[in-house]
Write a protein that holds these residues in place. Structure first.
Motif, PDB file in Angstrom:
ATOM      1  N   TYR A 199      44.357  60.803  63.606  1.00 22.09           N
ATOM      2  CA  TYR A 199      43.269  60.940  64.578  1.00 22.09           C
ATOM      3  C   TYR A 199      43.875  61.209  65.943  1.00 22.09           C
ATOM      4  O   TYR A 199      44.866  60.584  66.322  1.00 22.09           O
ATOM      5  CB  TYR A 199      42.436  59.664  64.649  1.00 22.09           C
ATOM      6  CG  TYR A 199      41.369  59.673  65.721  1.00 22.09           C
ATOM      7  CD1 TYR A 199      40.077  60.100  65.428  1.00 22.09           C
ATOM      8  CD2 TYR A 199      41.651  59.273  67.021  1.00 22.09           C
ATOM      9  CE1 TYR A 199      39.102  60.124  66.417  1.00 22.09           C
ATOM     10  CE2 TYR A 199      40.680  59.291  68.007  1.00 22.09           C
ATOM     11  CZ  TYR A 199      39.411  59.723  67.703  1.00 22.09           C
ATOM     12  OH  TYR A 199      38.449  59.756  68.679  1.00 22.09           O
ATOM     13  N   ARG A 205      40.024  54.101  73.721  1.00 19.90           N
ATOM     14  CA  ARG A 205      39.188  53.129  73.002  1.00 19.90           C
ATOM     15  C   ARG A 205      38.727  53.685  71.660  1.00 19.90           C
ATOM     16  O   ARG A 205      38.744  52.991  70.648  1.00 19.90           O
ATOM     17  CB  ARG A 205      37.990  52.721  73.846  1.00 19.90           C
ATOM     18  CG  ARG A 205      37.145  51.643  73.163  1.00 19.90           C
ATOM     19  CD  ARG A 205      36.008  51.181  74.020  1.00 19.90           C
ATOM     20  NE  ARG A 205      36.568  50.618  75.244  1.00 19.90           N
ATOM     21  CZ  ARG A 205      35.840  50.235  76.273  1.00 19.90           C
ATOM     22  NH1 ARG A 205      34.546  50.342  76.229  1.00 19.90           N
ATOM     23  NH2 ARG A 205      36.409  49.739  77.347  1.00 19.90           N
ATOM     24  N   GLU A 206      38.328  54.954  71.630  1.00 21.55           N
ATOM     25  CA  GLU A 206      37.904  55.567  70.366  1.00 21.55           C
ATOM     26  C   GLU A 206      39.063  55.624  69.368  1.00 21.55           C
ATOM     27  O   GLU A 206      38.889  55.368  68.178  1.00 21.55           O
ATOM     28  CB  GLU A 206      37.342  56.962  70.615  1.00 21.55           C
ATOM     29  CG  GLU A 206      35.992  56.939  71.308  1.00 21.55           C
ATOM     30  CD  GLU A 206      35.485  58.340  71.637  1.00 21.55           C
ATOM     31  OE1 GLU A 206      36.074  59.338  71.163  1.00 21.55           O
ATOM     32  OE2 GLU A 206      34.486  58.421  72.377  1.00 21.55           O
ATOM     33  N   GLN A 255      41.657  53.584  69.318  1.00 21.31           N
ATOM     34  CA  GLN A 255      41.922  52.214  68.877  1.00 21.31           C
ATOM     35  C   GLN A 255      40.868  51.756  67.872  1.00 21.31           C
ATOM     36  O   GLN A 255      41.186  51.093  66.882  1.00 21.31           O
ATOM     37  CB  GLN A 255      41.964  51.254  70.067  1.00 21.31           C
ATOM     38  CG  GLN A 255      42.434  49.864  69.700  1.00 21.31           C
ATOM     39  CD  GLN A 255      43.848  49.865  69.141  1.00 21.31           C
ATOM     40  OE1 GLN A 255      44.788  50.299  69.801  1.00 21.31           O
ATOM     41  NE2 GLN A 255      44.014  49.391  67.910  1.00 21.31           N
ATOM     42  N   ASN A 256      39.609  52.121  68.108  1.00 20.83           N
ATOM     43  CA  ASN A 256      38.549  51.781  67.154  1.00 20.83           C
ATOM     44  C   ASN A 256      38.804  52.418  65.796  1.00 20.83           C
ATOM     45  O   ASN A 256      38.586  51.789  64.756  1.00 20.83           O
ATOM     46  CB  ASN A 256      37.179  52.196  67.689  1.00 20.83           C
ATOM     47  CG  ASN A 256      36.696  51.311  68.814  1.00 20.83           C
ATOM     48  OD1 ASN A 256      37.192  50.197  69.009  1.00 20.83           O
ATOM     49  ND2 ASN A 256      35.738  51.800  69.584  1.00 20.83           N
ATOM     50  N   PHE A 257      39.263  53.672  65.778  1.00 27.50           N
ATOM     51  CA  PHE A 257      39.576  54.342  64.518  1.00 27.50           C
ATOM     52  C   PHE A 257      40.689  53.596  63.792  1.00 27.50           C
ATOM     53  O   PHE A 257      40.603  53.341  62.590  1.00 27.50           O
ATOM     54  CB  PHE A 257      39.980  55.799  64.768  1.00 27.50           C
ATOM     55  CG  PHE A 257      40.208  56.576  63.503  1.00 27.50           C
ATOM     56  CD1 PHE A 257      39.177  57.284  62.917  1.00 27.50           C
ATOM     57  CD2 PHE A 257      41.453  56.594  62.888  1.00 27.50           C
ATOM     58  CE1 PHE A 257      39.379  57.993  61.740  1.00 27.50           C
ATOM     59  CE2 PHE A 257      41.672  57.288  61.718  1.00 27.50           C
ATOM     60  CZ  PHE A 257      40.635  57.998  61.135  1.00 27.50           C
ATOM     61  N   SER A 258      41.731  53.232  64.528  1.00 31.87           N
ATOM     62  CA  SER A 258      42.847  52.497  63.927  1.00 31.87           C
ATOM     63  C   SER A 258      42.379  51.152  63.378  1.00 31.87           C
ATOM     64  O   SER A 258      42.743  50.772  62.264  1.00 31.87           O
ATOM     65  CB  SER A 258      43.948  52.291  64.964  1.00 31.87           C
ATOM     66  OG  SER A 258      45.025  51.561  64.423  1.00 31.87           O
ATOM     67  N   ASN A 259      41.558  50.445  64.146  1.00 35.40           N
ATOM     68  CA  ASN A 259      41.045  49.142  63.696  1.00 35.40           C
ATOM     69  C   ASN A 259      40.168  49.285  62.457  1.00 35.40           C
ATOM     70  O   ASN A 259      40.255  48.498  61.526  1.00 35.40           O
ATOM     71  CB  ASN A 259      40.255  48.458  64.807  1.00 35.40           C
ATOM     72  CG  ASN A 259      41.126  48.048  65.980  1.00 35.40           C
ATOM     73  OD1 ASN A 259      42.349  48.013  65.897  1.00 35.40           O
ATOM     74  ND2 ASN A 259      40.489  47.764  67.100  1.00 35.40           N
ATOM     75  N   ARG A 260      39.307  50.295  62.466  1.00 32.63           N
ATOM     76  CA  ARG A 260      38.364  50.501  61.362  1.00 32.63           C
ATOM     77  C   ARG A 260      39.075  50.873  60.066  1.00 32.63           C
ATOM     78  O   ARG A 260      38.714  50.411  58.993  1.00 32.63           O
ATOM     79  CB  ARG A 260      37.369  51.594  61.774  1.00 32.63           C
ATOM     80  CG  ARG A 260      36.180  51.761  60.876  1.00 32.63           C
ATOM     81  CD  ARG A 260      35.118  52.706  61.454  1.00 32.63           C
ATOM     82  NE  ARG A 260      35.617  54.030  61.784  1.00 32.63           N
ATOM     83  CZ  ARG A 260      35.794  54.496  63.028  1.00 32.63           C
ATOM     84  NH1 ARG A 260      35.519  53.748  64.071  1.00 32.63           N
ATOM     85  NH2 ARG A 260      36.235  55.718  63.237  1.00 32.63           N
ATOM     86  N   THR A 261      40.115  51.703  60.172  1.00 29.92           N
ATOM     87  CA  THR A 261      40.805  52.183  58.975  1.00 29.92           C
ATOM     88  C   THR A 261      42.009  51.314  58.598  1.00 29.92           C
ATOM     89  O   THR A 261      42.499  51.412  57.478  1.00 29.92           O
ATOM     90  CB  THR A 261      41.302  53.628  59.177  1.00 29.92           C
ATOM     91  OG1 THR A 261      42.240  53.658  60.264  1.00 29.92           O
ATOM     92  CG2 THR A 261      40.150  54.577  59.440  1.00 29.92           C
ATOM     93  N   GLY A 262      42.486  50.518  59.547  1.00 31.98           N
ATOM     94  CA  GLY A 262      43.678  49.718  59.301  1.00 31.98           C
ATOM     95  C   GLY A 262      44.953  50.551  59.289  1.00 31.98           C
ATOM     96  O   GLY A 262      45.990  50.116  58.800  1.00 31.98           O
ATOM     97  N   PHE A 300      40.356  59.307  54.119  1.00 35.06           N
ATOM     98  CA  PHE A 300      39.594  58.737  55.237  1.00 35.06           C
ATOM     99  C   PHE A 300      39.805  59.517  56.535  1.00 35.06           C
ATOM    100  O   PHE A 300      39.104  59.300  57.524  1.00 35.06           O
ATOM    101  CB  PHE A 300      39.946  57.258  55.461  1.00 35.06           C
ATOM    102  CG  PHE A 300      41.372  57.015  55.849  1.00 35.06           C
ATOM    103  CD1 PHE A 300      41.753  57.011  57.181  1.00 35.06           C
ATOM    104  CD2 PHE A 300      42.339  56.757  54.885  1.00 35.06           C
ATOM    105  CE1 PHE A 300      43.078  56.770  57.540  1.00 35.06           C
ATOM    106  CE2 PHE A 300      43.659  56.531  55.243  1.00 35.06           C
ATOM    107  CZ  PHE A 300      44.032  56.527  56.573  1.00 35.06           C
TER     108      PHE A 300
END
Length: 124
Positions: free
Chosen positions: A56, A62-63, A65-72, A114
């Motif tokens: 990504y 922030r977007e 980081q959110n992608f990383s958090n959501r997908t792990g 993903f």
């Protein structure tokens, strides 16, 4: 005795001058708030070099980081910070690496379930 004191004073002054000139010539790594030298900088750059699986990239940290958090998956890098000279500046990317070329290509391919646009790229 007076000569010994003058010699000691001169020695201290010369040491202070040498230390002062060394401190002035030593760059400061503001990102990590540490004093670095050219060897440290080259080592840091060498550590960032290598291949990365990139899943990504976007203009908003922030977007990313959110992608990383959501997908792990992986971690977020700032392509403006100079550690990744082959990456186009202005983006926050979710990556895993550095690693070898083959490993990055395989990880990017296996991440397409993903992240359909996942790819591998060399940082340096």
């Amino acid at each position: 005795m007076r000569n010994a004191i003058l010699t000691l004073g001169l020695g201290i002054a010369m040491c202070a001058a040498a230390i002062g000139s060394q401190a002035a010539a030593t760059p400061i790594d503001a990102k990590n708030s540490t004093v670095t030298n050219s060897r440290t900088t080259a080592t840091q750059l060498a550590q960032a070099c290598g291949w990365y699986a990139i899943v990504y990239c976007g203009e908003n940290r922030r977007e990313a980081q959110n992608f990383s958090n959501r997908t792990g998956f992986g971690y977020v890098i700032d392509t403006n910070d100079g550690d990744y000279p082959n990456f186009r500046g202005g983006y926050y990317c979710v990556v895993d690496g550095p690693m070898g070329r083959s490993a990055a290509l395989n990880l990017a391919a296996s991440s397409r379930s993903f992240a359909p646009t996942a790819y591998a790229k060399s940082a340096c």
